[in-house]
Design a protein around this motif. Structure first.
Motif, PDB file in Angstrom:
ATOM      1  N   UNK A 114      -7.493   4.764  -7.399  1.00 11.44           N
ATOM      2  CA  UNK A 114      -8.766   4.113  -7.118  1.00 11.44           C
ATOM      3  C   UNK A 114      -9.070   4.406  -5.653  1.00 11.44           C
ATOM      4  N   UNK A 115      -9.829   5.469  -5.433  1.00  9.77           N
ATOM      5  CA  UNK A 115     -10.091   5.929  -4.070  1.00  9.77           C
ATOM      6  C   UNK A 115     -10.899   4.912  -3.282  1.00  9.77           C
ATOM      7  N   UNK A 116     -11.815   4.244  -3.958  1.00  4.71           N
ATOM      8  CA  UNK A 116     -12.648   3.242  -3.283  1.00  4.71           C
ATOM      9  C   UNK A 116     -11.780   2.084  -2.794  1.00  4.71           C
ATOM     10  N   UNK A 117     -10.912   1.572  -3.682  1.00  9.50           N
ATOM     11  CA  UNK A 117     -10.074   0.438  -3.292  1.00  9.50           C
ATOM     12  C   UNK A 117      -9.099   0.833  -2.193  1.00  9.50           C
ATOM     13  N   UNK A 118      -8.637   2.078  -2.216  1.00 15.52           N
ATOM     14  CA  UNK A 118      -7.721   2.532  -1.170  1.00 15.52           C
ATOM     15  C   UNK A 118      -8.374   2.405   0.204  1.00 15.52           C
ATOM     16  N   UNK A 119      -9.647   2.808   0.286  1.00 11.45           N
ATOM     17  CA  UNK A 119     -10.352   2.719   1.570  1.00 11.45           C
ATOM     18  C   UNK A 119     -10.625   1.260   1.923  1.00 11.45           C
ATOM     19  N   UNK A 120     -11.036   0.475   0.929  1.00 15.79           N
ATOM     20  CA  UNK A 120     -11.308  -0.941   1.190  1.00 15.79           C
ATOM     21  C   UNK A 120     -10.047  -1.652   1.682  1.00 15.79           C
ATOM     22  N   UNK A 121      -8.899  -1.322   1.090  1.00 16.69           N
ATOM     23  CA  UNK A 121      -7.641  -1.976   1.470  1.00 16.69           C
ATOM     24  C   UNK A 121      -7.209  -1.607   2.884  1.00 16.69           C
ATOM     25  N   UNK A 122      -7.743  -0.527   3.394  1.00 13.38           N
ATOM     26  CA  UNK A 122      -7.350  -0.086   4.734  1.00 13.38           C
ATOM     27  C   UNK A 122      -8.046  -0.870   5.842  1.00 13.38           C
ATOM     28  N   UNK A 123      -9.082  -1.629   5.484  1.00 16.20           N
ATOM     29  CA  UNK A 123      -9.839  -2.295   6.557  1.00 16.20           C
ATOM     30  C   UNK A 123      -9.039  -3.450   7.158  1.00 16.20           C
ATOM     31  N   UNK A 124      -9.001  -3.492   8.467  1.00 14.55           N
ATOM     32  CA  UNK A 124      -8.297  -4.532   9.201  1.00 14.55           C
ATOM     33  C   UNK A 124      -9.239  -5.701   9.497  1.00 14.55           C
ATOM     34  N   UNK A 125      -8.670  -6.795  10.002  1.00 20.56           N
ATOM     35  CA  UNK A 125      -9.475  -7.989  10.262  1.00 20.56           C
ATOM     36  C   UNK A 125     -10.539  -7.757  11.338  1.00 20.56           C
ATOM     37  N   UNK A 126     -10.328  -6.749  12.188  1.00 19.48           N
ATOM     38  CA  UNK A 126     -11.324  -6.451  13.224  1.00 19.48           C
ATOM     39  C   UNK A 126     -12.414  -5.503  12.721  1.00 19.48           C
ATOM     40  N   UNK A 127     -12.373  -5.191  11.420  1.00 22.22           N
ATOM     41  CA  UNK A 127     -13.407  -4.342  10.843  1.00 22.22           C
ATOM     42  C   UNK A 127     -13.049  -2.875  10.781  1.00 22.22           C
ATOM     43  N   UNK A 128     -11.998  -2.467  11.474  1.00 18.88           N
ATOM     44  CA  UNK A 128     -11.631  -1.035  11.491  1.00 18.88           C
ATOM     45  C   UNK A 128     -10.987  -0.607  10.172  1.00 18.88           C
ATOM     46  N   UNK A 129     -11.345   0.574   9.712  1.00 20.05           N
ATOM     47  CA  UNK A 129     -10.627   1.200   8.612  1.00 20.05           C
ATOM     48  C   UNK A 129      -9.427   1.900   9.248  1.00 20.05           C
ATOM     49  N   UNK A 130      -8.238   1.363   8.910  1.00 16.98           N
ATOM     50  CA  UNK A 130      -7.011   1.760   9.597  1.00 16.98           C
ATOM     51  C   UNK A 130      -6.647   3.207   9.309  1.00 16.98           C
ATOM     52  N   UNK A 131      -5.681   3.686  10.066  1.00 18.59           N
ATOM     53  CA  UNK A 131      -5.238   5.076   9.909  1.00 18.59           C
ATOM     54  C   UNK A 131      -4.539   5.292   8.571  1.00 18.59           C
ATOM     55  N   UNK A 132      -3.914   4.240   8.019  1.00 17.11           N
ATOM     56  CA  UNK A 132      -3.225   4.361   6.735  1.00 17.11           C
ATOM     57  C   UNK A 132      -3.782   3.330   5.765  1.00 17.11           C
ATOM     58  N   UNK A 133      -3.578   3.587   4.480  1.00 20.41           N
ATOM     59  CA  UNK A 133      -4.093   2.637   3.489  1.00 20.41           C
ATOM     60  C   UNK A 133      -3.216   1.399   3.386  1.00 20.41           C
ATOM     61  N   UNK A 134      -2.139   1.335   4.170  1.00 19.07           N
ATOM     62  CA  UNK A 134      -1.408   0.080   4.308  1.00 19.07           C
ATOM     63  C   UNK A 134      -2.227  -0.926   5.130  1.00 19.07           C
ATOM     64  N   UNK A 135      -3.263  -0.427   5.777  1.00 23.06           N
ATOM     65  CA  UNK A 135      -4.021  -1.268   6.695  1.00 23.06           C
ATOM     66  C   UNK A 135      -3.402  -1.281   8.072  1.00 23.06           C
ATOM     67  N   UNK A 136      -2.563  -0.313   8.352  1.00 27.81           N
ATOM     68  CA  UNK A 136      -1.840  -0.215   9.617  1.00 27.81           C
ATOM     69  C   UNK A 136      -2.262   1.061  10.337  1.00 27.81           C
ATOM     70  N   UNK A 137      -2.370   0.961  11.666  1.00 22.15           N
ATOM     71  CA  UNK A 137      -2.696   2.142  12.469  1.00 22.15           C
ATOM     72  C   UNK A 137      -4.095   2.064  13.026  1.00 22.15           C
TER      73      UNK A 137
END
Length: 510
Positions: A126-149
């Motif tokens: 699910x490519x869409x959910x992968x990107x959504x899951x990467x977003x951090x609390x500050x609004x940034x889409x993180x470097x990894x789909x763990x939401x980290x980076x």
């Protein structure tokens, strides 16, 4: 109107370019002919080798989409029925050529959209959910789909653009906007990563596309600053330099940014050229475009120029074309697994485990969210989830119920060696036995390196009391947790994602 104006100005610029350079026999004379010759070059180049058309996906798929072609058409498909879309889908199912980098999912999502594929169920991802899951609390889409980076700005920019292209509402839009604008340099430009203080035209153009996707009007101060930066850094030949080298790629990206704001790229003149005519100077006799003047034709440069020419002909950026095609249609997309609907309470966690390649579905296409999880299955999840596959190979002989030829033997060996899981006795493992809630929490606590703390807790009546106390403090429990009941596949994945989050917090505090 923009389209007609573009065409008129293009022909004027073309006439000036032709009079300023030596005539070439049978060369292209219209924007479409320049674009078509570039597409022909790409087709000729990409049809060669052992895997023809393998890489006609992701960004190259955008070029074909803008040109009115499809990467799944017969033109771009081998006699055996393979094309860039089928190659990519097969790779994803095998966890090949995909990492946990958010940009991998963002570029693949754009390619899937361009190919007319469901981005919520492509290659069992699910490519869409992968990107959504990467977003951090500050609004940034993180470097990894763990939401980290938070080092890279391109993961954030591409996250905005890919979701916009899919017609998906960008969550926490104001925070995402604030984060993007906070990375704008004093000169109005942007660069790819933190610490890179020198602005770059390519990144600035992509940031402008993201600003437009976020709804910032051309009059917005930050948009004006970015446009001013680009204008000030336009060369006397009408082009742009990246890392000191004038090249057509940069002009192509700037073209997309200008079109997003309905600015005619040909109107951006400076010195002897404009944005479009400058690109044409890099064309070689084979129809391809070189990255630097006089150099050989480059697939990447040719692909980018072809995309920009197609869009300048239409007067519309490819990202807006995709957005207009998919806006309002996301509700029609089906999930990867029919028994794991988007409405499942643990959908986000379970599909993230799938996106990370840690778990897969059953051969019959289902996921089995309510299935029990055996101890050997959990050992496999541990190895995959912690990226310990390079330790696989040695067989374990300690347990008489784990034979050397058992499929799970290498995974049990790795999990046991790392002291994440222990046997049910000195000589037995019970590989087919189901894991209980207590076992799940004990193993996750060990993976966090908190075994000693769990064992030190006072007044323990059961072997697991200290472990589940620590697990609760770390936020690992799944709703309805019962230490004595078997954990389901969905519940285990829920807690495994909580483990990733706890590990990230632990790493951030060290």
């Amino acid at each position: 109107m923009l389209k007609q104006k573009t065409k008129t100005l293009f022909l004027t610029a073309l006439a000036l370019a032709i009079t300023a350079t030596p005539l070439q026999a049978a060369g292209p004379s219209t924007p479409a002919e320049y674009r078509d010759s570039a597409i022909s070059y790409l087709h000729s180049y990409l049809s060669k080798g052992e895997s023809p058309f393998r890489y006609v996906m992701d960004w190259p798929a955008l070029t074909l989409y803008a040109a009115g072609e499809s990467p799944t058409s017969a033109k771009w498909t081998t006699a055996a029925g393979q094309n860039g879309v089928t190659w990519r889908e097969a790779d994803l199912k095998k966890n090949l050529n995909i990492t946990d980098a958010t940009t991998d999912f963002e570029s693949t999502m754009l390619g899937a959209l361009a190919a007319g594929k469901n981005p919520r169920a492509y290659g069992r991802r699910d490519l869409v959910q992968a990107v959504l899951s990467a977003q951090q609390t500050n609004g940034k889409f993180a470097d990894t789909i763990y939401g980290v980076g938070d080092e890279l700005l391109n993961a954030h920019i591409y996250g905005i653009i890919s979701l916009y292209a899919a017609g998906v509402e960008i969550p926490n839009k104001q925070k995402a906007t604030d984060y993007l604008l906070s990375k704008q340099h004093r000169d109005g430009g942007f660069n790819w990563a933190n610490g890179m203080d020198r602005s770059n035209p390519d990144v600035t153009a992509m940031a402008l596309i993201a600003m437009n996707a976020l709804g910032l009007a051309q009059q917005h101060p930050n948009v004006q600053q970015a446009l001013t930066y680009l204008k000030q850094n336009q060369s006397e030949q009408g082009g742009f330099k990246s890392e000191g080298v004038e090249n057509p790629d940069s002009s192509a990206i700037v073209t997309e940014a200008l079109l997003m704001y309905k600015i005619d790229p040909i109107s951006w003149k400076k010195g002897s050229g404009d944005v479009i005519s400058n690109m044409l100077n890099y064309r070689n006799a084979d129809g391809g475009f070189a990255y630097s003047k006089g150099g050989p034709s480059s697939v990447l440069a040719t692909q980018n120029v072809a995309l920009a020419l197609s869009d300048s002909i239409k007067g519309e950026s490819v990202y807006r074309q995709l957005h207009e095609q998919y806006a309002g249609k996301s509700s029609t997309w089906q999930p990867v697994f029919p028994d794991l609907p988007f409405s499942h309470p643990y959908y986000k966690e379970n599909i993230q485990m799938v996106n990370l390649g840690v778990v897969v579905g059953h051969p019959n296409g289902t996921y089995g969210p309510n299935d029990n999880v055996s101890r050997e299955q959990f050992a496999t999840i541990m190895v995959n989830g912690l990226h310990l596959q390079d330790q696989l190979g040695t067989k374990i002989t300690k347990f008489r119920d784990v034979t050397a030829d058992r499929w799970s033997n290498p995974y049990i060996q790795v999990a046991f060696k790392n002291k994440f899981i222990i046997g049910t006795s000195d000589t037995t493992f019970d590989p087919s036995g189901n894991v209980t809630g207590a076992q799940v929490m004990a193993i996750l606590v060990r993976m966090l390196g908190l075994e000693s703390e769990a064992l030190s807790r006072p007044n323990q009546k059961n072997w697991y009391d200290g472990h589940i106390q620590v697990a609760a403090e770390q936020g690992l429990w799944y709703p309805g947790f019962d230490p004595k009941k078997n954990a389901s596949r969905a519940e285990l994945s829920y807690s495994f994602i909580r483990y990733y989050e706890a590990q990230a917090k632990k790493g951030a505090s060290n």
